[in-house]
Design a protein around this motif. Sequence first.
Motif, short mmCIF file in Angstrom:
data_model
loop_
_atom_site.label_atom_id
_atom_site.label_comp_id
_atom_site.label_asym_id
_atom_site.label_seq_id
_atom_site.Cartn_x
_atom_site.Cartn_y
_atom_site.Cartn_z
N PHE A 23 10.64 -4.68 0.00
CA PHE A 23 9.66 -5.42 -0.37
C PHE A 23 8.38 -4.89 -0.18
N THR A 24 8.57 -4.29 1.10
CA THR A 24 6.91 -3.55 2.10
C THR A 24 6.23 -2.64 0.99
N ILE A 25 4.83 -3.38 2.40
CA ILE A 25 3.65 -2.35 0.99
C ILE A 25 2.86 -2.34 2.39
N ASP A 26 2.20 -1.10 2.92
CA ASP A 26 0.79 -0.29 4.02
C ASP A 26 0.16 -1.56 3.37
N GLN A 27 0.00 -2.28 4.68
CA GLN A 27 -1.38 -2.99 4.63
C GLN A 27 -2.59 -2.99 3.62
N PRO A 28 -2.88 -3.27 2.75
CA PRO A 28 -4.04 -2.95 1.64
C PRO A 28 -5.23 -3.20 2.77
N ARG A 29 -5.60 -2.97 3.65
CA ARG A 29 -6.56 -3.17 4.19
C ARG A 29 -8.31 -3.68 4.11
N GLU A 30 -8.28 -2.40 2.97
CA GLU A 30 -9.92 -2.06 2.28
C GLU A 30 -9.86 -3.52 0.73
N ARG A 31 -8.78 -3.94 0.93
CA ARG A 31 -8.91 -5.58 -0.18
C ARG A 31 -9.18 -6.27 0.79
N TYR A 32 -9.30 -6.62 2.25
CA TYR A 32 -10.14 -7.74 2.50
C TYR A 32 -11.78 -7.61 2.69
N GLY A 33 -12.04 -8.71 1.63
CA GLY A 33 -13.64 -8.95 1.93
C GLY A 33 -13.93 -9.51 3.53
N ALA A 34 -15.72 -10.06 2.93
CA ALA A 34 -16.10 -10.19 4.37
C ALA A 34 -15.23 -11.90 4.39
N VAL A 35 -15.06 -12.63 3.61
CA VAL A 35 -15.15 -13.85 3.21
C VAL A 35 -13.70 -13.57 4.20
N ASP A 36 -12.45 -13.03 3.54
CA ASP A 36 -11.37 -12.75 4.61
C ASP A 36 -11.68 -12.82 5.62
N HIS A 37 -12.13 -12.39 6.89
CA HIS A 37 -12.44 -12.08 7.86
C HIS A 37 -12.66 -13.29 8.27
N ALA A 38 -13.87 -14.29 7.72
CA ALA A 38 -14.10 -15.22 8.12
C ALA A 38 -13.47 -16.32 8.27
#
Length: 298
Positions: A23-38
Amino acid sequence: MAIAATAKLQEQFDAGLETRADFTIDQPRERYGAVDHAVWDQLYRRQMALLEGRACEAFIEGAKRIGLNVAHVPDFEAVSERLMAATGWRIVAVPGLVPDRIFFEHLANRRFPVTWWMRRPDQLDYLQEPDCFHDLFGHVPLLTDPVFADAIHAYGRAALAVEERALPLLARLYWYTVEFGLMRDARAETGVKIYGAGIVSSKGESLYSVESAAPNRLAFDLDRVLRTRYRIDTFQKTYFVIDSFAQLFDALGAGIAARLGDPAPLIAVEPHAAGDVLASDTVYTRGTREGWLADGDV
Ligand code: HBI
Ligand code: FE
């Protein structure tokens, strides 16, 4: 906890997010938007300001040591490197809640599953399922503490040996310690400090758990907790208070093996309601029960 294919999980499968067998995945960093970081930055700042003086020292130190004090969703590999250096643990990205046995298997190998996605801004103060902020900010800092880290490792190993029918008892123990546990601290004004992940990742409960007169605060006792029901959609009616992480280690490892080796006696008895106070309890504060849901006890 039975894992329904949660809506969020289904949504991700539909979006082609493939998980490995564990059930693990590679962290899909490209899927984070500015809203997620905020959202991460806002939650981190708000909670750390609230938790100074309320959360145990090991939490505050741990959060900084693994580098969560950044204005974006942390990079899981960077966090794992620092965590590995501290206690041999690392974090693995998962799409959300995973089946119990898979979860225990990860803990038994010093891997902590961390949900990769962030809650939406309109869910800032509460969401039912654990998101990245709950798992990473709530659960991971204490894994830098050697005794707490050993306690979670012992829990994973002991849990793998527990029969299916005893999993609800195990969930109660996890709930009243790892998720909503308090710890005695004579230096604290209220005599207790927070260590539970469900509390430290919640604005309302960070205050309520240590300052409200409404809930009970009772000395932790393994059998008492294994027999006590809980609700997942309100603040706790009762908090259980440990003396130390060494006490938690004993309970989560040897304690589970001893009490759940043959769970029949504990399964046979009627559980206590979440708000009960028993004559046999060591009571630190007896709650006023103010504001408790009128629909009776869980
Ligand atoms: N999965 N990702 C994830 N996170 C959890 O905290 C979790 C889980 N699956 C099962 C589970 N917890 C329960 O077994 C414990 O809460 C007892
Ligand atoms: Fe959690």
